[in-house]
Design a protein around this motif. Structure first.
Motif, PDB file in Angstrom:
ATOM      1  N   TYR A  41       0.802  -1.221   0.000  1.00  0.00           N
ATOM      2  CA  TYR A  41       0.000   0.000   0.000  1.00  0.00           C
ATOM      3  C   TYR A  41       0.837   1.275   0.000  1.00  0.00           C
ATOM      4  O   TYR A  41       1.834   1.384   0.713  1.00  0.00           O
ATOM      5  N   PHE A  43       0.377   4.912   1.200  1.00  0.00           N
ATOM      6  CA  PHE A  43      -0.436   5.531   2.255  1.00  0.00           C
ATOM      7  C   PHE A  43      -1.164   4.435   3.053  1.00  0.00           C
ATOM      8  O   PHE A  43      -1.167   3.268   2.661  1.00  0.00           O
ATOM      9  N   ASP A  45      -4.423   2.553   4.783  1.00  0.00           N
ATOM     10  CA  ASP A  45      -5.834   2.279   4.475  1.00  0.00           C
ATOM     11  C   ASP A  45      -6.639   2.032   5.754  1.00  0.00           C
ATOM     12  O   ASP A  45      -7.303   1.002   5.887  1.00  0.00           O
ATOM     13  N   ALA A  49      -9.859   1.943   1.791  1.00  0.00           N
ATOM     14  CA  ALA A  49      -8.826   2.327   0.822  1.00  0.00           C
ATOM     15  C   ALA A  49      -9.458   3.097  -0.321  1.00  0.00           C
ATOM     16  O   ALA A  49     -10.631   2.887  -0.667  1.00  0.00           O
ATOM     17  N   LEU A  50      -8.708   4.001  -0.902  1.00  0.00           N
ATOM     18  CA  LEU A  50      -9.189   4.729  -2.068  1.00  0.00           C
ATOM     19  C   LEU A  50      -9.203   3.835  -3.302  1.00  0.00           C
ATOM     20  O   LEU A  50     -10.037   3.999  -4.199  1.00  0.00           O
ATOM     21  N   GLY A  63      -4.092   4.031   0.152  1.00  0.00           N
ATOM     22  CA  GLY A  63      -4.880   4.414   1.311  1.00  0.00           C
ATOM     23  C   GLY A  63      -5.227   5.889   1.284  1.00  0.00           C
ATOM     24  O   GLY A  63      -4.773   6.634   0.416  1.00  0.00           O
ATOM     25  N   TRP A  64      -5.999   6.323   2.248  1.00  0.00           N
ATOM     26  CA  TRP A  64      -6.430   7.726   2.306  1.00  0.00           C
ATOM     27  C   TRP A  64      -5.590   8.560   3.265  1.00  0.00           C
ATOM     28  O   TRP A  64      -5.627   9.793   3.214  1.00  0.00           O
ATOM     29  N   LEU A  65      -4.811   7.901   4.138  1.00  0.00           N
ATOM     30  CA  LEU A  65      -4.037   8.624   5.155  1.00  0.00           C
ATOM     31  C   LEU A  65      -2.578   8.725   4.711  1.00  0.00           C
ATOM     32  O   LEU A  65      -1.824   7.749   4.783  1.00  0.00           O
TER      33      LEU A  65
END
Length: 450
Positions: A41, A43, A45, A49-50, A63-65
């Motif tokens: 990944y 980022f 999740d 997850a995006l 991920g979003w973070l």
């Protein structure tokens, strides 16, 4: 486009590249040693997850973070804290079933890639752009101290010539302030004598309090008339563009820093001056304003002109591809060495360097306001060095923590228990959160206060 947007785009582009390649450093040797990789990944999740897609037993996603990235390797105590899987009997494709030397290679893969990437970028930079700098030892009459506070803190003054910093010869003028930040002692030549001095322990804090003047050293400017404005009091006194002023009111001068104090004591007066014009001395009278100025612009038009007149020398180095390899390697090693020196100062409270620790805003601020590929790649290489160093620190939850326990296992022949590794992982996680909060808290403090 807004400078903030440009910086943000560069930051995320650079960070994404570095994270993906760092994780590939773990992924490739894990696959090579037939270790199952469950996730890869960019980022984090957390909860969702995006984007994600499973290919060949590995889930790839974004991920979003945006606080980093990770690979989840089966049978390894990591940030996922998958206790159920660890409670089962080890499988041959799990990390914990592999020989210690294979696990060590897997864990060292990320930092190795970060350092190698930085070196590769530096190789590309010196090959593509070469290097151009003002040779420090070519300055005819030493340096110009543009910020007295910083000069006084070091005990240096205009006209000094830097010989060495920490025993190392200084090639480029522009690197002196940078080298002093990381240095311990330096040597200068003043009036023909060699003087050794120590860099004050709190010099980093002094620079931090005078950031607008951080580049406090420059080359000296000769007082050569470059322009006479129409509203100048000396428009019709006989001064001409190109005149090099060598004496004012009986006081010999050559550089602008010498002219300023003479004019200040002759405010509002007509003073005799001596200039060099077409190789000959010409005597004139000039008007000094009530502010202590001649009302003219002085200096030379280009570095080429400074070089032509013997004030300095501009070194231009162009590298073949083969020559760029050792040059890029040396630059990578130098960058890492300097960063380690800086980290040592951070852990010494007397230096005040801890106040300069920054988080994501500080890293983003390293990129230029306008898009510049040379600056982008140079900054990316520097951040890659930072990531390599930070990840190898012996903190549980970082690569260095895993390496520390693996080396213990290889030396003693005893493997730490899974329960111990779980506790260590949690401890390391809280240490990282504390460091993250401190660094980004510094950014917020600087934004609010300064």
């Amino acid at each position: 486009m807004s400078p903030i947007i440009i910086k943000t785009i560069q930051f995320f582009l650079s960070l994404s590249l570095l994270i993906v390649l760092h994780e590939l450093g773990h992924f490739i040797p894990a696959k090579y040693f037939k270790t199952r990789v469950e996730k890869f990944y960019l980022f984090f999740d957390v909860k969702f997850a995006l984007f994600k897609k499973k290919i060949g037993g590995t889930e790839y996603g974004i991920g979003w973070l945006p606080l980093g990235g990770y690979v989840k390797i089966s049978g390894m105590i990591d940030e996922s804290m998958d206790k159920e899987a660890m409670a089962e009997e080890p499988k041959e494709w799990e990390f914990r079933s592999k020989p210690a030397w294979q696990r060590l290679i897997i864990m060292l893969g990320g930092v190795t890639v970060n350092f190698v990437l930085a070196v590769v970028i530096f190789i590309g930079l010196v090959f593509t752009y070469g290097e151009e700098y003002i040779a420090n030892d070519s300055l005819k009459d030493g340096i110009l101290v543009t910020e007295p506070i910083l000069g006084d803190a070091l005990g240096i003054k205009t006209g000094d010539k830097f010989i060495s910093i920490d025993g190392n010869k200084i090639d480029a003028l522009r690197t002196i302030p940078y080298e002093l930040v990381y240095g311990e002692k330096f040597a200068i030549e003043r009036d023909g004598a060699i003087i050794e001095k120590e860099v004050p322990v709190d010099f980093i804090e002094t620079i931090s309090n005078n950031k607008e003047s951080a580049r406090f050293l420059n080359f000296r400017n000769p007082f050569v008339i470059k322009q006479i404005p129409k509203d100048s009091p000396n428009l019709n006194t006989g001064l001409e563009v190109g005149d090099a002023v060598i004496e004012i009111a009986g006081t010999p001068v050559e550089y602008q820093d010498q002219v300023v104090p003479v004019l200040m004591v002759n405010k509002g007066k007509m003073v005799p001056i001596l200039v060099i014009r077409d190789g000959k001395k010409v005597s004139l009278e000039a008007k000094v304003t009530e502010e202590g100025k001649f009302g003219v612009f002085a200096g030379l038009s280009s570095l080429a002109e400074y070089q032509e007149k013997g004030y300095l020398k501009v070194e231009t180095l162009n590298y073949t591809f083969v020559e760029s390899i050792p040059a890029g390697w040396n630059r990578g090693v130098k960058t890492l060495t300097d960063y380690i020196k800086g980290m040592k100062k951070i852990f010494n409270p007397d230096t005040g360097a801890y106040k300069e620790v920054g988080g994501f805003a500080a890293i983003g601020g390293m990129f230029p306001d306008t898009w510049n590929w040379q600056a982008f790649w140079a900054t990316t290489a520097f951040i890659s060095i930072i990531l390599a160093f930070m990840n190898i620190l012996p903190i549980p939850a970082l690569d260095g923590g895993h390496v520390m326990f693996l080396l213990y296992e290889m030396v003693t022949g005893r493997k730490p228990s899974d329960k111990f590794l779980e506790y260590a992982q949690v401890t390391g996680f809280f240490i990282l959160i504390a460091l993250l909060l401190f660094a980004n808290g510094n950014d917020v403090y600087k934004w609010l206060i300064k």
